[in-house]
Scaffold this motif. Sequence first.
Motif, PDB file in Angstrom:
ATOM      1  N   THR A  12     -30.292   8.124 -16.363  1.00  0.00           N
ATOM      2  CA  THR A  12     -30.445   8.728 -15.037  1.00  0.00           C
ATOM      3  C   THR A  12     -29.246   8.387 -14.149  1.00  0.00           C
ATOM      4  OG1 THR A  12     -32.846   8.629 -15.236  1.00  0.00           O
ATOM      5  CG2 THR A  12     -31.958   8.848 -13.013  1.00  0.00           C
ATOM      6  N   ALA A  13     -28.819   7.134 -14.181  1.00  0.00           N
ATOM      7  CA  ALA A  13     -27.669   6.712 -13.375  1.00  0.00           C
ATOM      8  C   ALA A  13     -26.388   7.384 -13.852  1.00  0.00           C
ATOM      9  CB  ALA A  13     -27.524   5.197 -13.412  1.00  0.00           C
ATOM     10  N   ALA A  14     -26.215   7.519 -15.173  1.00  0.00           N
ATOM     11  CA  ALA A  14     -25.014   8.172 -15.706  1.00  0.00           C
ATOM     12  C   ALA A  14     -24.960   9.635 -15.266  1.00  0.00           C
ATOM     13  CB  ALA A  14     -24.976   8.061 -17.226  1.00  0.00           C
ATOM     14  N   ALA A  15     -26.091  10.330 -15.355  1.00  0.00           N
ATOM     15  CA  ALA A  15     -26.134  11.727 -14.903  1.00  0.00           C
ATOM     16  C   ALA A  15     -25.828  11.807 -13.410  1.00  0.00           C
ATOM     17  CB  ALA A  15     -27.494  12.350 -15.211  1.00  0.00           C
ATOM     18  N   ALA A  16     -26.418  10.922 -12.638  1.00  0.00           N
ATOM     19  CA  ALA A  16     -26.169  10.921 -11.196  1.00  0.00           C
ATOM     20  C   ALA A  16     -24.691  10.658 -10.898  1.00  0.00           C
ATOM     21  CB  ALA A  16     -27.048   9.882 -10.507  1.00  0.00           C
ATOM     22  N   LEU A  17     -24.075   9.749 -11.653  1.00  0.00           N
ATOM     23  CA  LEU A  17     -22.655   9.463 -11.445  1.00  0.00           C
ATOM     24  C   LEU A  17     -21.812  10.689 -11.773  1.00  0.00           C
ATOM     25  CD1 LEU A  17     -20.410   7.517 -10.716  1.00  0.00           C
ATOM     26  CD2 LEU A  17     -20.412   6.737 -13.109  1.00  0.00           C
ATOM     27  N   VAL A  18     -22.088  11.338 -12.883  1.00  0.00           N
ATOM     28  CA  VAL A  18     -21.364  12.563 -13.245  1.00  0.00           C
ATOM     29  C   VAL A  18     -21.510  13.590 -12.133  1.00  0.00           C
ATOM     30  CG1 VAL A  18     -21.357  14.533 -14.839  1.00  0.00           C
ATOM     31  CG2 VAL A  18     -21.494  12.198 -15.740  1.00  0.00           C
ATOM     32  N   ASN A  19     -22.699  13.718 -11.584  1.00  0.00           N
ATOM     33  CA  ASN A  19     -22.968  14.730 -10.566  1.00  0.00           C
ATOM     34  C   ASN A  19     -22.356  14.419  -9.205  1.00  0.00           C
ATOM     35  OD1 ASN A  19     -24.332  16.270 -12.434  1.00  0.00           O
ATOM     36  ND2 ASN A  19     -26.336  15.426 -11.876  1.00  0.00           N
ATOM     37  N   ASP A  35     -21.420   1.926  -2.486  1.00  0.00           N
ATOM     38  CA  ASP A  35     -22.419   0.888  -2.181  1.00  0.00           C
ATOM     39  C   ASP A  35     -23.828   1.476  -2.233  1.00  0.00           C
ATOM     40  OD1 ASP A  35     -20.315  -0.872  -1.718  1.00  0.00           O
ATOM     41  OD2 ASP A  35     -20.494  -0.807   0.469  1.00  0.00           O
ATOM     42  N   ALA A  36     -24.010   2.662  -1.655  1.00  0.00           N
ATOM     43  CA  ALA A  36     -25.326   3.308  -1.660  1.00  0.00           C
ATOM     44  C   ALA A  36     -25.735   3.688  -3.082  1.00  0.00           C
ATOM     45  CB  ALA A  36     -25.304   4.547  -0.767  1.00  0.00           C
ATOM     46  N   PHE A  37     -24.795   4.168  -3.880  1.00  0.00           N
ATOM     47  CA  PHE A  37     -25.075   4.513  -5.273  1.00  0.00           C
ATOM     48  C   PHE A  37     -25.502   3.271  -6.051  1.00  0.00           C
ATOM     49  CE2 PHE A  37     -24.162   5.423  -9.680  1.00  0.00           C
ATOM     50  CZ  PHE A  37     -24.546   6.747  -9.832  1.00  0.00           C
ATOM     51  N   TYR A  38     -24.823   2.187  -5.834  1.00  0.00           N
ATOM     52  CA  TYR A  38     -25.114   0.900  -6.480  1.00  0.00           C
ATOM     53  C   TYR A  38     -26.563   0.482  -6.197  1.00  0.00           C
ATOM     54  CZ  TYR A  38     -24.505  -4.133  -7.488  1.00  0.00           C
ATOM     55  OH  TYR A  38     -24.630  -5.407  -7.969  1.00  0.00           O
ATOM     56  N   VAL A  39     -26.967   0.599  -4.949  1.00  0.00           N
ATOM     57  CA  VAL A  39     -28.322   0.211  -4.550  1.00  0.00           C
ATOM     58  C   VAL A  39     -29.344   1.208  -5.095  1.00  0.00           C
ATOM     59  CG1 VAL A  39     -29.863  -0.039  -2.550  1.00  0.00           C
ATOM     60  CG2 VAL A  39     -27.576  -1.063  -2.508  1.00  0.00           C
ATOM     61  N   THR A  40     -29.083   2.493  -4.929  1.00  0.00           N
ATOM     62  CA  THR A  40     -30.016   3.531  -5.378  1.00  0.00           C
ATOM     63  C   THR A  40     -30.345   3.398  -6.858  1.00  0.00           C
ATOM     64  OG1 THR A  40     -29.266   5.076  -3.694  1.00  0.00           O
ATOM     65  CG2 THR A  40     -30.343   6.030  -5.631  1.00  0.00           C
ATOM     66  N   HIS A  41     -29.352   3.061  -7.658  1.00  0.00           N
ATOM     67  CA  HIS A  41     -29.554   2.995  -9.105  1.00  0.00           C
ATOM     68  C   HIS A  41     -29.762   1.564  -9.610  1.00  0.00           C
ATOM     69  CE1 HIS A  41     -29.221   7.229  -9.634  1.00  0.00           C
ATOM     70  NE2 HIS A  41     -28.264   7.209  -8.733  1.00  0.00           N
ATOM     71  N   MET A 115     -20.974   0.140 -15.830  1.00  0.00           N
ATOM     72  CA  MET A 115     -21.491   1.512 -15.815  1.00  0.00           C
ATOM     73  C   MET A 115     -21.150   2.224 -17.132  1.00  0.00           C
ATOM     74  SD  MET A 115     -20.557   2.804 -12.011  1.00  0.00           S
ATOM     75  CE  MET A 115     -21.798   2.809 -10.728  1.00  0.00           C
ATOM     76  N   ALA A 116     -19.921   2.071 -17.581  1.00  0.00           N
ATOM     77  CA  ALA A 116     -19.481   2.731 -18.817  1.00  0.00           C
ATOM     78  C   ALA A 116     -20.276   2.239 -20.019  1.00  0.00           C
ATOM     79  CB  ALA A 116     -17.985   2.485 -19.043  1.00  0.00           C
ATOM     80  N   VAL A 117     -20.433   0.932 -20.129  1.00  0.00           N
ATOM     81  CA  VAL A 117     -21.128   0.364 -21.282  1.00  0.00           C
ATOM     82  C   VAL A 117     -22.619   0.676 -21.236  1.00  0.00           C
ATOM     83  CG1 VAL A 117     -21.748  -1.810 -22.418  1.00  0.00           C
ATOM     84  CG2 VAL A 117     -19.379  -1.385 -21.713  1.00  0.00           C
ATOM     85  N   CYS A 143     -24.652  26.099 -10.331  1.00  0.00           N
ATOM     86  CA  CYS A 143     -24.671  24.631 -10.390  1.00  0.00           C
ATOM     87  C   CYS A 143     -24.067  24.154 -11.710  1.00  0.00           C
ATOM     88  CB  CYS A 143     -26.113  24.130 -10.267  1.00  0.00           C
ATOM     89  SG  CYS A 143     -26.241  22.337 -10.220  1.00  0.00           S
ATOM     90  N   ASP A 144     -23.274  23.113 -11.618  1.00  0.00           N
ATOM     91  CA  ASP A 144     -22.713  22.513 -12.832  1.00  0.00           C
ATOM     92  C   ASP A 144     -23.194  21.071 -13.022  1.00  0.00           C
ATOM     93  OD1 ASP A 144     -21.274  21.280 -10.819  1.00  0.00           O
ATOM     94  OD2 ASP A 144     -19.316  21.638 -11.717  1.00  0.00           O
ATOM     95  N   ASN A 145     -24.272  20.694 -12.323  1.00  0.00           N
ATOM     96  CA  ASN A 145     -24.814  19.349 -12.477  1.00  0.00           C
ATOM     97  C   ASN A 145     -25.380  19.152 -13.874  1.00  0.00           C
ATOM     98  OD1 ASN A 145     -24.208  18.577  -9.882  1.00  0.00           O
ATOM     99  ND2 ASN A 145     -26.290  18.744  -9.108  1.00  0.00           N
ATOM    100  N   VAL A 146     -25.345  17.898 -14.326  1.00  0.00           N
ATOM    101  CA  VAL A 146     -25.973  17.546 -15.598  1.00  0.00           C
ATOM    102  C   VAL A 146     -27.328  16.920 -15.303  1.00  0.00           C
ATOM    103  CG1 VAL A 146     -23.745  17.240 -16.749  1.00  0.00           C
ATOM    104  CG2 VAL A 146     -24.891  15.252 -15.712  1.00  0.00           C
ATOM    105  N   LEU A 147     -28.185  16.904 -16.327  1.00  0.00           N
ATOM    106  CA  LEU A 147     -29.490  16.283 -16.165  1.00  0.00           C
ATOM    107  C   LEU A 147     -29.928  15.670 -17.481  1.00  0.00           C
ATOM    108  CD1 LEU A 147     -32.066  18.322 -17.348  1.00  0.00           C
ATOM    109  CD2 LEU A 147     -30.949  19.744 -15.642  1.00  0.00           C
ATOM    110  N   VAL A 148     -30.893  14.788 -17.384  1.00  0.00           N
ATOM    111  CA  VAL A 148     -31.533  14.190 -18.546  1.00  0.00           C
ATOM    112  C   VAL A 148     -32.977  14.643 -18.510  1.00  0.00           C
ATOM    113  CG1 VAL A 148     -32.146  12.048 -19.720  1.00  0.00           C
ATOM    114  CG2 VAL A 148     -30.021  12.164 -18.398  1.00  0.00           C
TER     115      VAL A 148
END
Length: 181
Positions: A12-19, A35-41, A115-117, A143-148
């Motif tokens: 979920t976090a990887a998809a969100a990062l891509v998006n 910082d907000a992304f770090y907390v959210t995920h 994040m990568a690992v 839309c070009d977003n990815v999803l899981v």
Amino acid sequence: MLFAHDTECSLTAAAALVNTDGRDGDKLPDVAALDAFYVTHSYSGRHEHSEAELRAVRALRTRLRRLWSADVDEIVKIVNGLLREHRALPQLITHDDEPYHLHAVPRDAPLATRMAVEAAMAIADVVRGGELRRLRTCDHPDCDNVLVDLSKNRSRRFCEAGCGNRAAVSAYRARKAAARS
């Protein structure tokens, strides 16, 4: 649960990062957004709150996006490359009241490395489970977003950016227009 909890969170976090890098512009414009992304995920461990860290995380997005469109052999090359590059050594750990789960780099590794690992380890689970069809691109034409797709019946078609609602409204309007004709 289809995959282990940590795998689902990482996917979920990887998809969100891509998006965060899409048609609508960069959604990681500054350190505050990271910082907000770090907390959210729910990331834990080292976080420098720096421009250099932000640049490293942004650079990761293109590599991760490729995981949603490549064939299985290319995905395996990307995953193995990320794990090798970051010298991943999987170990079971527990922290922050979480049950045992896998970490493959130390908690003090740079955020982009973690994040990568974490993404690579999660995608490895998807490959091993024969579930690559769960990695999709949003069906909305604009839309070009990815999803899981973590649904039981593999039916998720749209990302979480309101595309499903927009598609439903368009279909409704088309039906109404056809009925008037």
